[in-house]
Design a protein around this motif. Sequence first.
Motif, PDB file in Angstrom:
ATOM      1  N   ILE A 114     -46.142  59.517 -32.782  1.00  0.00           N
ATOM      2  CA  ILE A 114     -45.634  60.292 -33.915  1.00  0.00           C
ATOM      3  C   ILE A 114     -46.698  60.395 -35.002  1.00  0.00           C
ATOM      4  N   MET A 115     -47.335  59.258 -35.321  1.00  0.00           N
ATOM      5  CA  MET A 115     -48.347  59.258 -36.371  1.00  0.00           C
ATOM      6  C   MET A 115     -49.555  60.106 -35.972  1.00  0.00           C
ATOM      7  N   THR A 116     -49.907  60.093 -34.700  1.00  0.00           N
ATOM      8  CA  THR A 116     -51.019  60.920 -34.217  1.00  0.00           C
ATOM      9  C   THR A 116     -50.729  62.395 -34.463  1.00  0.00           C
ATOM     10  N   ALA A 117     -49.515  62.825 -34.141  1.00  0.00           N
ATOM     11  CA  ALA A 117     -49.146  64.231 -34.333  1.00  0.00           C
ATOM     12  C   ALA A 117     -49.143  64.608 -35.817  1.00  0.00           C
ATOM     13  N   ILE A 118     -48.611  63.730 -36.665  1.00  0.00           N
ATOM     14  CA  ILE A 118     -48.552  64.036 -38.099  1.00  0.00           C
ATOM     15  C   ILE A 118     -49.961  64.096 -38.702  1.00  0.00           C
ATOM     16  N   LEU A 119     -50.813  63.155 -38.336  1.00  0.00           N
ATOM     17  CA  LEU A 119     -52.181  63.159 -38.861  1.00  0.00           C
ATOM     18  C   LEU A 119     -52.963  64.373 -38.369  1.00  0.00           C
ATOM     19  N   ALA A 120     -52.690  64.821 -37.141  1.00  0.00           N
ATOM     20  CA  ALA A 120     -53.341  66.037 -36.644  1.00  0.00           C
ATOM     21  C   ALA A 120     -52.948  67.238 -37.498  1.00  0.00           C
ATOM     22  N   ALA A 121     -51.664  67.315 -37.854  1.00  0.00           N
ATOM     23  CA  ALA A 121     -51.204  68.409 -38.718  1.00  0.00           C
ATOM     24  C   ALA A 121     -51.825  68.303 -40.114  1.00  0.00           C
ATOM     25  N   ALA A 162     -55.688  54.978 -36.763  1.00  0.00           N
ATOM     26  CA  ALA A 162     -54.252  54.804 -37.003  1.00  0.00           C
ATOM     27  C   ALA A 162     -53.483  54.576 -35.697  1.00  0.00           C
ATOM     28  N   PRO A 163     -53.724  55.367 -34.621  1.00  0.00           N
ATOM     29  CA  PRO A 163     -53.033  55.073 -33.359  1.00  0.00           C
ATOM     30  C   PRO A 163     -53.313  53.669 -32.826  1.00  0.00           C
ATOM     31  N   PHE A 164     -54.572  53.188 -32.963  1.00  0.00           N
ATOM     32  CA  PHE A 164     -54.890  51.824 -32.535  1.00  0.00           C
ATOM     33  C   PHE A 164     -54.015  50.813 -33.275  1.00  0.00           C
ATOM     34  N   LEU A 165     -54.014  50.914 -34.590  1.00  0.00           N
ATOM     35  CA  LEU A 165     -53.311  49.927 -35.416  1.00  0.00           C
ATOM     36  C   LEU A 165     -51.803  49.960 -35.183  1.00  0.00           C
ATOM     37  N   THR A 187     -56.816  79.713 -43.791  1.00  0.00           N
ATOM     38  CA  THR A 187     -55.993  79.401 -42.621  1.00  0.00           C
ATOM     39  C   THR A 187     -56.182  77.940 -42.209  1.00  0.00           C
ATOM     40  N   ILE A 188     -55.160  77.396 -41.550  1.00  0.00           N
ATOM     41  CA  ILE A 188     -55.246  76.007 -41.101  1.00  0.00           C
ATOM     42  C   ILE A 188     -56.243  75.906 -39.951  1.00  0.00           C
ATOM     43  N   ASN A 189     -56.848  74.745 -39.821  1.00  0.00           N
ATOM     44  CA  ASN A 189     -57.911  74.526 -38.832  1.00  0.00           C
ATOM     45  C   ASN A 189     -57.290  73.962 -37.554  1.00  0.00           C
ATOM     46  N   MET A 190     -57.011  74.841 -36.605  1.00  0.00           N
ATOM     47  CA  MET A 190     -56.364  74.405 -35.368  1.00  0.00           C
ATOM     48  C   MET A 190     -57.301  73.591 -34.489  1.00  0.00           C
ATOM     49  N   GLU A 191     -58.611  73.856 -34.560  1.00  0.00           N
ATOM     50  CA  GLU A 191     -59.563  73.092 -33.746  1.00  0.00           C
ATOM     51  C   GLU A 191     -59.531  71.614 -34.125  1.00  0.00           C
ATOM     52  N   ILE A 192     -59.531  71.355 -35.436  1.00  0.00           N
ATOM     53  CA  ILE A 192     -59.471  69.963 -35.901  1.00  0.00           C
ATOM     54  C   ILE A 192     -58.145  69.327 -35.506  1.00  0.00           C
ATOM     55  N   ALA A 193     -57.065  70.094 -35.598  1.00  0.00           N
ATOM     56  CA  ALA A 193     -55.747  69.562 -35.231  1.00  0.00           C
ATOM     57  C   ALA A 193     -55.727  69.138 -33.765  1.00  0.00           C
ATOM     58  N   ILE A 194     -56.272  69.983 -32.891  1.00  0.00           N
ATOM     59  CA  ILE A 194     -56.327  69.651 -31.460  1.00  0.00           C
ATOM     60  C   ILE A 194     -57.211  68.425 -31.232  1.00  0.00           C
ATOM     61  N   TYR A 195     -58.350  68.366 -31.926  1.00  0.00           N
ATOM     62  CA  TYR A 195     -59.285  67.245 -31.785  1.00  0.00           C
ATOM     63  C   TYR A 195     -58.624  65.930 -32.204  1.00  0.00           C
ATOM     64  N   PHE A 196     -57.990  65.913 -33.370  1.00  0.00           N
ATOM     65  CA  PHE A 196     -57.314  64.699 -33.852  1.00  0.00           C
ATOM     66  C   PHE A 196     -56.190  64.285 -32.898  1.00  0.00           C
ATOM     67  N   LEU A 197     -55.421  65.268 -32.431  1.00  0.00           N
ATOM     68  CA  LEU A 197     -54.274  64.971 -31.576  1.00  0.00           C
ATOM     69  C   LEU A 197     -54.716  64.352 -30.246  1.00  0.00           C
ATOM     70  N   LEU A 198     -55.666  64.988 -29.574  1.00  0.00           N
ATOM     71  CA  LEU A 198     -56.109  64.490 -28.272  1.00  0.00           C
ATOM     72  C   LEU A 198     -56.864  63.170 -28.400  1.00  0.00           C
ATOM     73  N   SER A 199     -57.621  63.010 -29.469  1.00  0.00           N
ATOM     74  CA  SER A 199     -58.339  61.763 -29.688  1.00  0.00           C
ATOM     75  C   SER A 199     -57.358  60.607 -29.907  1.00  0.00           C
ATOM     76  N   GLY A 200     -56.308  60.867 -30.703  1.00  0.00           N
ATOM     77  CA  GLY A 200     -55.296  59.830 -30.939  1.00  0.00           C
ATOM     78  C   GLY A 200     -54.519  59.485 -29.694  1.00  0.00           C
ATOM     79  N   VAL A 201     -54.164  60.493 -28.904  1.00  0.00           N
ATOM     80  CA  VAL A 201     -53.436  60.247 -27.658  1.00  0.00           C
ATOM     81  C   VAL A 201     -54.301  59.434 -26.695  1.00  0.00           C
TER      82      VAL A 201
END
Length: 722
Positions: free
Chosen positions: A367-374, A352-355, A387-401
């Motif tokens: 913005i989309m990277t942050a929302i998809l991480a959440a 999504a960040p690429f596109l 509980t929410i998975n914070m590890e996945i959220a961090i992984y998605f966020l940093l990968s998108g950035v």
Amino acid sequence: MDFQKLIGKVRTVLSYKLFTTLIFIVLGILMFALLYTNVKPETYDMELFSVAEKTIRSPKTIEDEVKTEEERQKAADEVGRVYVHKTEIAQNRILLLNSIFDFVKEVNQETKDAEKENQKQEKKVPDKLGLLKEKLSADVTENVTETISDQSLLRLLHANEDELERARNLLISHIEAIMSDKIRDEQVTGAKRELAGRLSSSGLPKELELAAVELGKYSIVPNELYDPQLTEERKRQAMEEVEPYKILQGQIIVQEGHLIDREIYRHLELLGLLKNTPSVLPFIGLSIFVFLAVGAIYVPFTKLKLAEDQKQNLLLIISIIFVASILIMKIVSLMEAVDRFEIGYIFPAAMAPFLIRVLVNERFALIMTAILAACGSLVFRDEISGTINMEIAIYFLLSGVAAIIFLPNKGERFNILRAGVLVSIINILIISFLQFVGGGQFAKMEYLFHVIYGVVSGILSAVLAIGVLPFLEAAFGILSTIKLIELSNPNHPLLKKVLTEAPGTYHHSVMVANLAEAACEAIGANGLLARVGAYYHDVGKTKRPHFFIENQINMENPHDRLPPSRSKDIIIAHVPDGVAELKKHKLPKEIVEIAEQHHGTSLLTFFYHKEKKMNEHVAESDYRYPGPKPRSMEAAVISIADSVEAAVRSLRNPTQDEIKKLVHQIVQDRLLDGQLNECNISLKQLETIKATFCETLSGIFHSRIEYPGNKEEKVMLDGTGN
């Protein structure tokens, strides 16, 4: 059916605001529906005083507000009433007493003076009591005449000056002593009694003593007052100090085979684990999250300075990419049941960040990277604890950035693939960070699978982005590289028309294209867009080609026979004529805008000065192009290149110094005329543009060999004549 035509039909039925609102509403509904199953809590069919069929643990940490409130109320009840000792009250009462005695002395003095004066003039002596009451009522902060009896006031007035001063000193000293202690409402009577006792043994005349006692009793008031606000503050502090009673995550609520009593049943209700009392809080929370996510898209969307249809296209692109990403996320999450490792790491978080980075801009990609991480933290949440998975959220966020950082401004396919490889490396580092910092024990095989998932995620993101990109470009009419290459084909009908009807203009456009492309690439703008825009920027000249000097070969200049005002209209008309022609052939909006803006609001200097010789009152604004001014770097570069090429072409055998001086003068004139005020171009970039123009023009107009023949033949060979 053509997607653009379908969207066009929808726009004809719905207004811009209604259609845009509908897109946001549908986006919010789809987002809620896709994430609903991930926040829906597990519930049990249990009744009071029944036996638990299984052990139930708390899925989250929650406060038991009932018990917490009970403990807080106990702490508040133990706090007594709070009193505040105000020393300023005693000072104020003493000041009041001094004022009363001063007024008594003042009245006595005034009546003495009046008696002397009245004896001479036989006038009536003023009433002392009335005069004193008048002064006390007018000048004292509180009306003491309503409390102090007239008899006591008369006793003060009848006392001699020494006795009065002695009474004042005694009374003030006793009140200071008594009110130096704390006195509450219920202690006032005792304090007044103590004052009366002290004055009785003071040796004052009886009448004056009675007056002093009444004045003293009047002066004694409570100086330790109940403070309701401070009392409430103390109670609040006591309540805040009570630690909340919490049901901890993972805590056993009821064990299998145990009876469900009232307390256990209340805890089950509190946690929303009963089917008859399901908790709506997760759904409220999801609604808030959807609102925030849609709002995060809406706010920057409203600030986009684009045409309405273009803004809607971008919104549709963002929505499609977003929903598709969540769907892929949901599909990946279904594999968790058959994979004992964290399968979420394989999700193409950078797609999504690429596109969006290529099709929209960097801001929306972030913005989309942050929302998809959440969203990922909800989709891949812990099933046991909920509980929410914070590890996945961090992984998605940093990968998108990382995807946004590594993708250059030119979103070419090879660049996307290269960025995907770099994202794979970053994914490995992120996974290593999460595994090592987490402190948990993990097997080598588990770590190996996670690394493989990270590599696949990066490569898959690039492959999917490259595959989807052409479809989105075609569906929404986005000006892609492929489209620009098609428009640059000399066989395009409009270019063939320019070549056949205005060959001088065609040659001029090609020269401008060469200059503009080189300059745009030097400053990081879109060189291909500048080249294609330059090809079409003077299409309007085909309507009256012979009125433009580059097309006047071996013919008389028709402007010599026309008044300047008519010549001005013809020259200016080539801009709207070109815009109309481009729109007729449905060329992309970016190309149309370049043709519309390439002259900005510049002045037709030659015809303006020609008219001014005949009419000194001519308005300069009448001889300016209607604009608008260039609003993009490509339009600004083409605007400068257009003037530079025409000016250099008018020179005969220009030297490098002449070219450099001419280019500098033209850029300076554009700046001073404010023609570059509306485009995002810096002075440093203008210096780069000037250097690029000079280098390119020097290559074109380099020194030639002197061939035998006349001067006119040489000029034609050099290509510098018209």
